[in-house]
Design an enzyme around this catalytic site. Structure first.
Site, PDB file in Angstrom:
ATOM      1  N   MET A  89       0.843  -1.199   0.000  1.00 59.55           N
ATOM      2  CA  MET A  89       0.000   0.000   0.000  1.00 59.55           C
ATOM      3  C   MET A  89       0.879   1.250   0.000  1.00 59.55           C
ATOM      4  O   MET A  89       0.409   2.361   0.275  1.00 59.55           O
ATOM      5  CB  MET A  89      -0.941   0.002   1.212  1.00 59.55           C
ATOM      6  N   HIS A 117       9.117  -3.384   3.625  1.00 59.71           N
ATOM      7  CA  HIS A 117       8.717  -3.587   2.227  1.00 59.71           C
ATOM      8  C   HIS A 117       9.949  -3.910   1.365  1.00 59.71           C
ATOM      9  O   HIS A 117       9.903  -4.792   0.515  1.00 59.71           O
ATOM     10  CB  HIS A 117       8.082  -2.316   1.663  1.00 59.71           C
ATOM     11  N   GLY A 138       4.878 -10.300   3.955  1.00 67.68           N
ATOM     12  CA  GLY A 138       5.612 -10.199   5.216  1.00 67.68           C
ATOM     13  C   GLY A 138       4.934 -10.980   6.336  1.00 67.68           C
ATOM     14  O   GLY A 138       3.708 -10.931   6.470  1.00 67.68           O
ATOM     15  N   LYS A 158       4.966 -10.076   9.175  1.00 67.62           N
ATOM     16  CA  LYS A 158       4.352  -9.032  10.006  1.00 67.62           C
ATOM     17  C   LYS A 158       2.830  -9.171  10.016  1.00 67.62           C
ATOM     18  O   LYS A 158       2.183  -9.015  11.036  1.00 67.62           O
ATOM     19  CB  LYS A 158       4.776  -7.673   9.454  1.00 67.62           C
ATOM     20  N   SER A 204       6.296  -0.388  10.269  1.00 67.75           N
ATOM     21  CA  SER A 204       4.949  -0.299   9.727  1.00 67.75           C
ATOM     22  C   SER A 204       4.738   1.095   9.180  1.00 67.75           C
ATOM     23  O   SER A 204       5.244   2.074   9.749  1.00 67.75           O
ATOM     24  CB  SER A 204       3.928  -0.571  10.842  1.00 67.75           C
ATOM     25  N   ARG A 218       2.163   2.659   9.458  1.00 68.87           N
ATOM     26  CA  ARG A 218       1.355   3.364  10.466  1.00 68.87           C
ATOM     27  C   ARG A 218       2.200   3.902  11.620  1.00 68.87           C
ATOM     28  O   ARG A 218       1.693   4.716  12.401  1.00 68.87           O
ATOM     29  CB  ARG A 218       0.249   2.442  11.003  1.00 68.87           C
TER      30      ARG A 218
HETATM   31  P1  AMP Z   1       1.416  -2.959   3.471  1.00 69.41           P
HETATM   32  O1  AMP Z   1       1.963  -1.881   2.584  1.00 69.41           O
HETATM   33  O2  AMP Z   1       1.344  -2.572   4.901  1.00 69.41           O
HETATM   34  O3  AMP Z   1       0.127  -3.546   2.931  1.00 69.41           O
HETATM   35  O4  AMP Z   1       2.463  -4.138   3.435  1.00 69.41           O
HETATM   36  C1  AMP Z   1       2.866  -4.719   2.208  1.00 69.41           C
HETATM   37  C2  AMP Z   1       3.652  -5.965   2.499  1.00 69.41           C
HETATM   38  O5  AMP Z   1       4.803  -5.633   3.285  1.00 69.41           O
HETATM   39  C3  AMP Z   1       2.845  -6.991   3.307  1.00 69.41           C
HETATM   40  O6  AMP Z   1       3.120  -8.292   2.806  1.00 69.41           O
HETATM   41  C4  AMP Z   1       3.388  -6.803   4.697  1.00 69.41           C
HETATM   42  O7  AMP Z   1       3.294  -7.963   5.497  1.00 69.41           O
HETATM   43  C5  AMP Z   1       4.845  -6.467   4.396  1.00 69.41           C
HETATM   44  N1  AMP Z   1       5.442  -5.781   5.557  1.00 69.41           N
HETATM   45  C6  AMP Z   1       4.966  -4.680   6.188  1.00 69.41           C
HETATM   46  N2  AMP Z   1       5.745  -4.369   7.257  1.00 69.41           N
HETATM   47  C7  AMP Z   1       6.727  -5.301   7.294  1.00 69.41           C
HETATM   48  C8  AMP Z   1       7.834  -5.542   8.167  1.00 69.41           C
HETATM   49  N3  AMP Z   1       8.088  -4.758   9.216  1.00 69.41           N
HETATM   50  N4  AMP Z   1       8.630  -6.601   7.906  1.00 69.41           N
HETATM   51  C9  AMP Z   1       8.370  -7.415   6.855  1.00 69.41           C
HETATM   52  N5  AMP Z   1       7.350  -7.248   5.988  1.00 69.41           N
HETATM   53  C10 AMP Z   1       6.528  -6.208   6.203  1.00 69.41           C
END
Ligand code: AMP
Length: 280
Positions: free
Chosen positions: A30, A37, A147, A149, A185, A187
């Site tokens: 996102m 990421h 991730g 996470k 994160s 966030r």
């Molecule tokens: P998001 O942009 O939050 O939807 O995350 C995109 C991808 O990055 C998802 O597969 C998450 O699990 C991964 N991700 C987010 N934060 C982390 C982190 N701290 N370590 C590893 N992967 C992450």
């Protein structure tokens, strides 16, 4: 690095890469990219020769009172980071492109979608499964990188891929943390300096459970009680859940064992954070 906004253009580029004999790897995000990421991007680059990163803040995975409107959107900075990582292409569609007027089809992974975060965010995993399915249909990757996470998300998507016989392999990559232990994160950007310190309590609670387990405690109720004690001691932290579950079914385990998922979600000064560990 190419950037695509339309489904047709993205699909054509991915097909061309495949036709040229390239292995297509995909990292859905996102945006508001951080080292977490980028670790997925690097894992994808290691195993694939055409890496596509999508950047799409997916409205259908946000509840009506959640942060869709204020979610950080930093496409320019993200593009720079991804260029430096030698990504082949970015897919950054608009909401209208992804959800044409009248779109009415959903992917629902029954049962799993109501566990952990699904219990507190009704419809969240339906939105995630639907958009990831659609992105897979557009990009058609051989491998897709996620991730740890978002452990519940990984369980939901693995089940979706298996149940629907989707021709893609999911690769789950470890959690990347700040030096003090806070899971990275997008966030975290919402946190005030004070809340940033408070947020460390999630990792502290997980570490406590991990060390009690290492000392021989396997009673899940006792492990959770010890973790909750740490979480409750921190002011301004509201716990949604702290659970020890089977990593695939997300069902609570009475006895903790190797590979069990210890997952926590809590609101710190209004920001909802999640974290987890897998017991060794
Ligand atoms: P998001 O942009 O939050 O939807 O995350 C995109 C991808 O990055 C998802 O597969 C998450 O699990 C991964 N991700 C987010 N934060 C982390 C982190 N701290 N370590 C590893 N992967 C992450």
């Amino acid at each position: 690095m190419k950037s695509y906004q339309t489904i047709d253009d993205m699909r054509t580029a991915s097909r061309r890469a495949k036709h040229d004999g390239k292995r297509v790897g995909f990292v859905p995000t996102m945006g508001a990219l951080h080292e977490g990421h980028l670790s997925l991007v690097r894992a994808a680059r290691e195993r694939c020769d055409f890496v596509i990163v999508s950047i799409f803040v997916n409205p259908t995975q946000f509840g009506p009172k959640e942060d869709f409107g204020k979610y950080p959107r930093t496409l320019k900075e993200d593009s720079k980071l991804l260029t430096a990582e030698k990504v082949s292409a970015i897919f950054a569609p608009s909401v209208d492109e992804m959800y044409p007027k009248g779109a009415a089809t959903w992917v629902e992974v029954a049962e799993l979608s109501n566990k952990l975060c699904g219990r507190f965010r009704p419809g969240h995993f339906r939105g995630v499964a639907t958009v990831v399915n659609k992105l897979f249909n557009i990009v058609d990757p051989e491998l897709a990188f996620f991730g740890q996470k978002d452990a519940a998300q990984c369980a939901v998507l693995k089940k979706m891929v298996r149940d629907l016989a989707m021709p893609v392999e999911l690769v789950v990559c470890p959690i990347v943390r700040e030096p003090d232990g806070l899971a990275m994160s997008s966030r975290n950007a919402y946190l005030s300096a004070e809340d940033r310190k408070r947020a460390l309590v999630l990792h502290r609670a997980l570490k406590k459970i991990n060390s009690l387990y290492a000392e021989g405690q396997q009673d899940a109720a006792k492990l959770i009680a010890a973790g909750m004690e740490i979480l409750r001691a921190e002011s301004g932290v509201e716990v949604d859940y702290l659970e020890i579950v089977d990593a695939a079914t997300l069902d609570p385990l009475p006895t903790a064992g190797s590979g069990a998922l210890v997952a926590v979600a809590a609101r710190v000064g209004g920001t909802r954070l999640i974290d987890n560990i897998l017991l060794p």
